[in-house]
Write an enzyme that holds these catalytic residues in place. Structure first.
Site, PDB file in Angstrom:
ATOM      1  N   HIS A  86       8.679   9.795  -0.097  1.00  0.00           N
ATOM      2  CA  HIS A  86       8.081   8.838   0.838  1.00  0.00           C
ATOM      3  C   HIS A  86       8.401   7.393   0.461  1.00  0.00           C
ATOM      4  CE1 HIS A  86       4.507   7.670  -1.637  1.00  0.00           C
ATOM      5  NE2 HIS A  86       4.596   8.893  -2.107  1.00  0.00           N
ATOM      6  N   ASP A  88       6.475   4.645   1.745  1.00  0.00           N
ATOM      7  CA  ASP A  88       5.326   3.735   1.751  1.00  0.00           C
ATOM      8  C   ASP A  88       4.726   3.668   0.351  1.00  0.00           C
ATOM      9  OD1 ASP A  88       4.537   6.492   2.250  1.00  0.00           O
ATOM     10  OD2 ASP A  88       2.510   5.760   2.578  1.00  0.00           O
ATOM     11  N   GLU A 152       2.736   8.576   3.487  1.00  0.00           N
ATOM     12  CA  GLU A 152       2.155   9.572   2.583  1.00  0.00           C
ATOM     13  C   GLU A 152       0.831   9.093   2.022  1.00  0.00           C
ATOM     14  OE1 GLU A 152       1.025  11.754  -0.898  1.00  0.00           O
ATOM     15  OE2 GLU A 152       1.577   9.652  -0.938  1.00  0.00           O
ATOM     16  N   GLU A 153       0.728   7.798   1.764  1.00  0.00           N
ATOM     17  CA  GLU A 153      -0.450   7.265   1.083  1.00  0.00           C
ATOM     18  C   GLU A 153      -1.678   7.154   1.988  1.00  0.00           C
ATOM     19  OE1 GLU A 153      -0.340   7.190  -1.933  1.00  0.00           O
ATOM     20  OE2 GLU A 153       1.637   6.595  -2.664  1.00  0.00           O
ATOM     21  N   ASP A 176       7.170  14.088  -5.941  1.00  0.00           N
ATOM     22  CA  ASP A 176       6.080  13.132  -5.748  1.00  0.00           C
ATOM     23  C   ASP A 176       4.861  13.531  -6.571  1.00  0.00           C
ATOM     24  OD1 ASP A 176       4.805  10.905  -4.687  1.00  0.00           O
ATOM     25  OD2 ASP A 176       4.013  12.010  -2.981  1.00  0.00           O
ATOM     26  N   HIS A 428      -0.042   4.130  -8.691  1.00  0.00           N
ATOM     27  CA  HIS A 428      -1.137   3.482  -7.957  1.00  0.00           C
ATOM     28  C   HIS A 428      -1.848   2.409  -8.782  1.00  0.00           C
ATOM     29  CE1 HIS A 428      -1.721   6.912  -4.789  1.00  0.00           C
ATOM     30  NE2 HIS A 428      -0.454   6.622  -4.995  1.00  0.00           N
TER      31      HIS A 428
END
Ligand SMILES: [Zn+2]
Length: 456
Positions: A86, A88, A152-153, A176, A428
């Site tokens: 992903h 994003d 995805e987030e 991921d 994150h």
């Protein structure tokens, strides 16, 4: 014998340059700039265009699926091997970073920047793995399709849409998560429990804001002067090794209990402030909700008291009481369960409903999808063997987890890399990073694994 690591090393500078191109774009969900062409906003659109441009530069067929996601096809075969990543990213708190999160920085053999490990770096690793197989002209029976979503987030609406337009690959992986390989993911389910109960000396109970976190703090308002509760509450806290306090609020008393938060998929690592509070409240009140929580959740992470406990091939069912809200007779609570694939919706619900009835409460829920691929299958074993070949790590085995990854977006898909056991890529968090050697090694592992699975 093909030396995949050697091939990856030859392309090291190109890989880093491509990661830099992607990291420069702050592709955070931005509803303010969302429109038909860019459903997740301007920056996610830019990241999608950039990745498509990388594919075109290298001469591959590329497709944009309405700004939700895109793919690059490497090879002409009918059957598809999917690599799903992903574009994003989650937002950054720039003050907490030592470098500009959107300028790729190389320091002490590591890449720093938002997305280097989640998931722009791993996506590029997957892309180069496929590119190497192609450039070496290795004989394969499937084409390799690099699929990249832009959401995805924030709910994976990207791939949900993408797969309404495009076929599922025959098999694939998503880089991921972590190595070695995740063959099983329990189904997630949120029970929303509501009801009206008879009022008593408890005015309000508040704990948690998110179902997927073990609540750290529980606050309660009770009728009566605090002297009435002080001794018993302090005694309770100390005998359970907990922290907390009492505050005088006119004729009422506020009780605060501090536990320890944890992720809902591993509730045993936390101390649930709501359940410990209710265990105390049960000694001073007849409140039905308090009784329900005390009798069905206290010191029970696996649903034994709710009669839903189950140990399957993926391990134990887990239960987390994540949100507890009570005010003047109104109950609202959320329970997060992680459910092994063998348990049916019917089994789960009938057990829960039976208990709720006793207390006059009702529920709504939706059971998510579990993912399970036989860890002994050729598929999982090939991925794991490739991992072992480049790491020499025989100790860490394929695993099943309680969390959900991007792999649930398509059938016959598992999460594979790229965080290595014992490392922390600060996903994150501030100062997200990945060691360049780890990224290169991951790319070689991918190339070897893909080739073993699709060679003629
Ligand atoms: Zn991710």
């Amino acid at each position: 014998m093909i030396d995949f690591l050697e091939e990856v090393n030859k392309r090291k500078e190109d890989m880093i340059a491509d990661i830099e191109r992607l990291c420069r774009i702050p592709s955070v969900l931005d509803e303010a700039t969302a429109n038909d062409r860019q459903p997740f906003g301007k920056k996610c659109r830019e990241a999608l265009d950039e990745m498509l441009e990388i594919g075109r530069r290298d001469g591959f067929e590329c497709e944009d699926v309405d700004g939700y996601a895109g793919h690059i096809d490497i090879g002409e075969q009918e059957e598809i091997f999917g690599i799903l990543g992903h574009l994003d990213v989650v937002p950054c708190n720039k003050e907490g970073w030592n470098t500009d999160p959107y300028e790729l920085t190389i320091k002490d053999g590591k890449l720093y920047g938002r997305g280097v490990a989640d998931d722009k770096g791993p996506l590029i690793a997957g892309y180069y793995a496929a590119k190497i197989i192609h450039e070496l002209e290795l004989p394969v029976k499937m084409k390799m399709r690099i699929i990249f979503g832009c959401n995805e987030e924030s709910g994976s609406h990207c791939v949900k849409y993408y797969f309404t337009k495009k076929p599922y690959p025959a098999m694939g992986f998503t880089p991921d998560a972590e190595f070695p390989v995740v063959y099983g993911e329990k189904a997630g389910v949120n029970f929303e429990i509501t009801g009206e109960i008879e009022k008593d000396n408890i005015i309000g109970i508040y704990a948690g804001t998110r179902s997927n976190i073990v609540p750290e703090v529980c606050e309660v308002y009770v009728v009566g002067h605090y002297k009435q509760y002080k001794d018993s509450f302090m005694q309770y806290l100390s005998s359970h090794g907990l922290k907390g306090s009492l505050e005088e609020e006119g004729n009422h008393t506020k009780l605060i209990l501090i536990g320890r938060s944890a992720h809902a998929s591993t509730p045993e690592l936390g101390i649930n402030a709501a359940t410990y509070m209710c265990h105390y409240l049960a000694t001073i009140s007849q409140n039905k909700l308090v009784q329900f929580v005390d009798q069905c959740f206290y010191k029970d992470h696996n649903g034994e008291k709710l009669d839903v406990a189950y140990k399957g091939l993926m391990g134990d069912l887990t239960v987390n009481l994540g949100v507890l809200n009570y005010k003047d007779g109104h109950v609202k609570m959320t329970v997060d369960m992680r459910v092994p694939h063998e348990v049916t919706d019917e089994q789960l619900t009938s057990a829960v409903v039976k208990h709720l009835k006793e207390y006059g409460l009702i529920e709504t829920h939706k059971l998510g999808k579990a993912l399970y691929i036989d860890p002994q299958s050729h598929f999982v074993q090939s991925l794991h063997n490739a991992y072992v070949e480049f790491t020499g790590d025989h100790e860490n085995q394929p695993q099943a987890i309680g969390g959900g990854t991007y792999a649930k977006a398509m059938p016959n898909c598992v999460a594979f890399g790229v965080q290595f056991p014992g490392t922390d890529n600060k996903i994150h968090q501030n100062n997200e990073e990945i060691a360049i050697d780890d990224l290169l090694k991951a790319t070689a592992i991918f190339a070897k694994a893909i080739y073993d699975l699709i060679k003629k």
